[in-house]
Scaffold this motif. Structure first.
Motif, short mmCIF file in Angstrom:
data_model
loop_
_atom_site.label_atom_id
_atom_site.label_comp_id
_atom_site.label_asym_id
_atom_site.label_seq_id
_atom_site.Cartn_x
_atom_site.Cartn_y
_atom_site.Cartn_z
N GLU A 1 24.05 27.10 74.61
CA GLU A 1 23.56 27.84 73.44
C GLU A 1 24.47 29.03 73.18
OE1 GLU A 1 20.81 28.26 71.33
OE2 GLU A 1 20.21 26.16 71.63
N ARG B 1 24.54 25.76 63.89
CA ARG B 1 24.31 25.58 65.33
C ARG B 1 25.08 24.35 65.81
NH1 ARG B 1 23.06 29.59 66.21
NH2 ARG B 1 21.15 30.79 66.23
N ARG C 1 25.39 21.72 69.11
CA ARG C 1 24.91 21.24 70.41
C ARG C 1 25.74 20.03 70.79
NH1 ARG C 1 20.73 18.18 70.47
NH2 ARG C 1 20.73 17.60 68.28
#
Ligand code: ADP
Ligand code: MG
Length: 569
Positions: free
Chosen positions: A225, A234, A236
């Motif tokens: 993160e 974001r 991931r």
């Protein structure tokens, strides 16, 4: 011919062509519908690479009886109501085209039951027309069966590749969605045989292991993160340690808001993040999920929705690159990096058969590593890699002295024998991100045209593009990173050379060219794992001692010869 309006049948077949290019496109669209329907379990059954049968079964919300037929109208969707909705799409589908397109070019059986209704509906369509409808019992969910794809579009059917190739495209889509939705259970069968399945545990690593195998799956590093990024974007996912690399970009998989995308620039962001960490000409492995507010990305730029446009592409590039770089630098020193790397030159396969000699020494210091007095099935002695010299030759020790192996010639041999074996089924092929037009002389264009069918078996997808220009749509997978224009010019030369010969020989001439281009070059520094992989692959060859052009792959200097040279005799 005067201008006229096309008949609805022809118009719908043309429109279908944009969505349904091949069996894998059907699988993709049906699986997307199942995901949009909130299914927990998605089963994909394929027969004959999808030509005969594609069936997708889900336990999602189903379609109410009153709307079953509507689902097959073009531009009918439950996912979008107004143009304004296009600005924030959260479902995979929204164009309302897939079922109509699929039905236009196949025979479809649609079996569905909405969770809130008592009975289900069975609908049969042929070439887009409803031919049967009746109520049926079934648990809530939907099963779409697509048979005889392109039965009414011979031009399309003709361009389907070998069963093996179409299967691979299907596998690619199912594994992509399994990665993007780890909490869903996916199961894929080909001709009744279980292929891929994912456990639906919600843990991405479980899916990575199912896709890549235990060793690679375990070696991948999780992107941590990054709360301090201050961005609405974001990232991931998992990236490979620097010890894990491949000869092409095919190991980089990207998703935006749960949708698999092709984006050469973002793939480059990932590659850049490994700058100086990988040998030249090698590419990382990464599975990356980008999420950002739906209004910051336009997914409506491509009929198959494989490309997207970002409001701020530079920012996405930066965030991805930074996230990957951080993950690699921060974690690469932990044990994953010391795991044996998988040699990934095409044609090499990692093998645990022979532990590195230093490992044996560490465990049994008193025992010198004994050389196996054994032979490979080809009659070639089993060798132990000692090192590399001149970035061109592998030095190895055998039962009777020293072997110098020409890395390029050896790799050519390995690739050639593999290609020969694959020829019947069709050599694996890799579509270009952007099909590339290549100009040839009229004479060579004629030759290429005449051999288009056998070139197709060898992994080339070429389309006449007017005059003596061909559009290169796909190349043999081993050449995925090569320049299409160079490859084609080279192939044309091989065809010219092979002109007066029989077809078989012409084909072999083309294969030799392909292998020459794809083989690792002199000047390329190889890791120990790569050298071992190459030597082992060579040992498995039927004729390991020469390259396909007849040059030697190895030179042997016997112990006796060494003794003589050193004046020990
Ligand atoms: P889109 O997905 O773009 O809406 P499709 O032609 O793929 O268009 O599907 C049309 C409609 O049919 C969907 O909007 C959805 O309402 C319904 N549908 C299709 N497949 C399923 C499914 N597996 N489960 C539930 N509804 C489905
Ligand atoms: Mg859809």
């Amino acid at each position: 011919m005067g201008i006229r309006i096309l008949s609805p049948e022809v118009a719908s077949q043309i429109a279908a062509g944009e969505v349904v290019e091949r069996p894998a496109s059907v699988v993709k669209e049906l699986v997307e519908n199942s995901i949009d329907a909130d299914a927990r379990e998605i089963r994909v059954e394929v027969g004959q690479g999808g030509r005969r049968l594609i069936r997708v079964t889900d336990d999602g919300c189903g379609v109410p009886a009153a709307e079953a037929e509507l689902a097959f109208h073009r531009h009918s969707t439950s996912k979008l109501a107004s143009a304004e909705d296009l600005n924030h799409i959260t479902t995979l589908g929204f164009r309302g085209e897939a079922l109509a397109s699929i039905a236009a070019v196949s025979r479809v059986t649609f079996l569905t039951r909405a969770a809130e209704e008592e009975a289900g509906t069975l609908l049969r369509l042929e070439g887009g027309r409803v031919v049967a409808r009746r109520p049926v019992g079934r648990p809530p969910g939907t099963t779409v069966t697509v048979e005889d794809l392109f039965y009414n579009v011979p031009a399309r059917r003709k361009f389907l590749r070998s069963e093996a190739t179409e299967r691979r495209h299907i596998d690619a889509w199912v594994t992509r969605y399994a990665l993007a939705y780890p909490h869903l259970r996916f199961a894929l069968t080909h001709d009744g045989r279980e292929g891929f399945h994912s456990p639906g545990s919600g843990d991405l690593r479980d899916v990575l292991v199912a896709v890549h195998g235990v060793k690679t799956g375990a070696a991948l590093l999780e992107i941590p993160e990054d709360p301090g990024s201050g961005s609405s974007i974001r990232v991931r996912g998992f990236v490979g340690p620097p010890s894990l690399h491949r000869g092409d970009r095919g190991g980089i998989t990207l998703f935006v808001n749960g949708r698999w995308i092709q984006d050469a620039r973002l793939a480059y962001a990932v590659i850049q993040a490994y700058h100086t960490l990988l040998p030249t000409g090698r590419y990382p492995v990464a599975t990356i999920f980008i999420s950002l507010p739906p209004e910051e990305v336009d997914v409506n730029v491509h009929p198959a929705k494989a490309e997207v446009r970002f409001q701020d592409g530079n920012e996405v590039f930066r965030v991805v690159q930074r996230a990957v770089r951080r993950s690699v630098l921060e974690q690469a020193h932990i044990p994953a990096a010391s795991l044996p790397a998988s040699p990934t030159w095409p044609g090499f396969r990692p093998s645990d058969r022979r532990p590195p000699v230093w490992a044996a020494q560490a465990q049994e210091p008193a025992v010198q590593p004994a050389l196996p007095p054994r032979e490979a099935p080809s009659g070639m002695p089993l060798l132990r890699v000692v090192g590399q010299v001149g970035a061109a030759y592998i030095i190895a020790e055998g039962p009777d002295g020293l072997y110098l192996i020409d890395q390029h010639a050896a790799h050519e041999r390995v690739l050639y024998e593999r290609m020969m074996a694959q020829r019947e089924e069709g050599v694996p092929s890799q579509g270009l991100l952007e099909p590339e037009p290549v100009d040839l002389s009229p004479e060579t264009a004629g030759l290429v045209e005449a051999h288009r069918e056998s070139l197709r078996r060898l992994g080339f997808e070429l389309e006449p593009f007017g005059g003596s220009t061909f559009l290169v749509r796909a190349l043999p997978a081993v050449l995925a990173h090569a320049r299409a224009a160079e490859v084609l010019a080279d192939v044309a030369r091989a065809l010219q050379e092979g002109r007066s010969q029989v077809a078989e020989e012409t084909e072999q001439a083309v294969m030799r060219r392909v292998c020459k281009q794809a083989a690792v070059k002199a000047g390329q520094v190889l890791t120990r794992e790569e050298m071992e992989g190459l030597v082992q692959a060579l040992e498995r060859c039927a004729s390991p001692r020469t390259c396909p052009h007849g040059r030697p792959t190895m030179i042997h200097i016997s112990v006796a010869q060494l003794a003589r040279e050193f004046g020990r005799e």
